[in-house]
Design an enzyme around this catalytic site. Structure first.
Site, PDB file in Angstrom:
ATOM      1  N   TYR A 274       0.832  -1.199   0.000  1.00 45.63           N
ATOM      2  CA  TYR A 274       0.000   0.000   0.000  1.00 45.63           C
ATOM      3  C   TYR A 274       0.870   1.253   0.000  1.00 45.63           C
ATOM      4  CZ  TYR A 274      -4.309  -2.535   1.151  1.00 45.63           C
ATOM      5  OH  TYR A 274      -5.400  -3.360   1.110  1.00 45.63           O
TER       6      TYR A 274
ATOM      7  N   TYR B 235      -0.614  -9.894   0.193  1.00 54.88           N
ATOM      8  CA  TYR B 235       0.387  -9.347   1.114  1.00 54.88           C
ATOM      9  C   TYR B 235       0.284 -10.050   2.473  1.00 54.88           C
ATOM     10  CZ  TYR B 235      -3.510  -6.343   2.740  1.00 54.88           C
ATOM     11  OH  TYR B 235      -4.708  -5.870   3.200  1.00 54.88           O
TER      12      TYR B 235
ATOM     13  N   ARG C 289      -3.050 -12.151   3.031  1.00 51.44           N
ATOM     14  CA  ARG C 289      -4.363 -11.763   2.527  1.00 51.44           C
ATOM     15  C   ARG C 289      -4.491 -12.126   1.051  1.00 51.44           C
ATOM     16  NH1 ARG C 289      -7.812  -8.283   3.984  1.00 51.44           N
ATOM     17  NH2 ARG C 289      -9.097  -9.995   3.259  1.00 51.44           N
TER      18      ARG C 289
ATOM     19  N   HIS D 197      -7.320  -8.341  -2.995  1.00 52.01           N
ATOM     20  CA  HIS D 197      -8.636  -7.747  -2.737  1.00 52.01           C
ATOM     21  C   HIS D 197      -8.604  -6.253  -3.003  1.00 52.01           C
ATOM     22  CE1 HIS D 197      -6.321  -7.326   0.995  1.00 52.01           C
ATOM     23  NE2 HIS D 197      -6.996  -6.197   1.170  1.00 52.01           N
TER      24      HIS D 197
ATOM     25  N   HIS E 133     -10.619  -2.823  -1.556  1.00 47.69           N
ATOM     26  CA  HIS E 133     -11.541  -2.282  -0.555  1.00 47.69           C
ATOM     27  C   HIS E 133     -12.550  -1.358  -1.244  1.00 47.69           C
ATOM     28  CE1 HIS E 133      -9.143  -3.550   3.004  1.00 47.69           C
ATOM     29  NE2 HIS E 133      -8.143  -3.464   2.149  1.00 47.69           N
TER      30      HIS E 133
HETATM   31 FE   LIG Z   1      -6.302  -4.588   2.318  1.00 47.13          FE
END
Ligand SMILES: [Fe+2]
Length: 269
Positions: A140, A179, A189, A192, A194
């Site tokens: 991110y 990640y 995870r 995905h 959000h």
């Molecule tokens: Fe996330």
């Protein structure tokens, strides 16, 4: 913070919305277990909301409510208009996450589209849809993300758009990478995106995540697994859509979002 169709709000720290028995029925009762307030759902409820407390998803142990819910008047919750969009106009280019910098981001270019629907299946027009995601390497653009994966100077990972007259939204982006996270040893995870939606009123607020079909990490993910019903989990998985795919340019994924009712898209955050 609160149920989207009910009349109970969580009186303590912020957590994910929903989960007080879903978006179909008000809270009717609750009982206490180890200091947590566990809502008791009406037997007639058909909903797929994850519980506030799901120990395999460790963060829920910190934010599950420990106090009685506060009951609010129905009219307050159902008739209060949704939040405003803010002062900065939503631009068409905000929906293309691959065109926010000088160059194109690395990764697999994709299109994500779908309709935003209300409980009666009617399109929700002119409503704000916001997305945020990791880059193709699973990182991110966020100072708190210390994952040892490269940042992409051409990818911020945030976008937004308004639905059209058919309730349709559409984003161009790159497929996010998986990640690691610290929920448990070797926790990763699944890829995905959000999503955040306000809908027409406070009762239609949705914050959730969209997943990609065929991801082998999906069955291992405690966040998705916190939705007990397989049908509910499947509501969060997009489908590959050749009609959305742009030939020789980008794969397309289709994912519809239902704000309220028995087929409401489950919340996740
Ligand atoms: Fe996330």
């Amino acid at each position: 913070m609160y149920r989207r169709s009910g009349v109970c709000i969580k009186p303590v720290q912020e957590s994910r919305p929903g989960s007080w028995g879903g978006r179909n029925a008000p809270c009717t009762d609750d009982r206490s277990l180890s200091g947590f307030i566990i809502p008791v759902k009406a037997l007639s409820d058909v909903e797929y909301e994850p519980p506030y407390l799901y120990p395999d998803y460790r963060s829920t142990e910190l934010r599950a409510p420990k106090h009685e819910p506060v009951r609010l008047p129905d009219e307050w919750f159902h008739n209060t208009p949704g939040p405003a969009f803010g002062r900065i106009p939503v631009r068409v280019e905000d929906a293309d996450l691959t065109r926010q910098h000088r160059g194109e981001p690395l990764g697999e270019r994709i299109v994500i589209t779908g309709r935003v629907l209300d409980s009666d299946g009617q399109p929700v027009r002119n409503t704000l849809v916001e997305v945020w995601q990791a880059n193709a390497a699973g990182r991110y653009m966020d100072p708190v993300d210390d994952h040892d994966a490269p940042l992409d100077p051409n990818f911020t990972g945030a976008g937004r758009c308004l639905t059209d007259d058919h309730g349709l939204y559409r984003f161009v982006t790159v497929k996010p990478g998986a990640y690691p996270w610290r929920n448990h040893l070797n926790a990763w995870r699944p890829a995905h995106v959000h999503f955040s939606l306000f809908g027409p009123s406070l009762s239609s607020r949705v914050v959730t995540q969209m997943y990609f079909p065929g991801d082998p990490l999906i069955p291992l993910d405690p966040i998705l697994s916190s939705i007990a019903d397989q049908r509910g989990r499947e509501l969060l998985i997009a489908r590959l859509d050749l009609d959305t795919t742009v030939p020789a340019w980008a794969l397309g994924y289709r994912w519809d979002i239902v704000l309220r009712g028995g087929r409401a898209t489950p919340t996740e955050s």
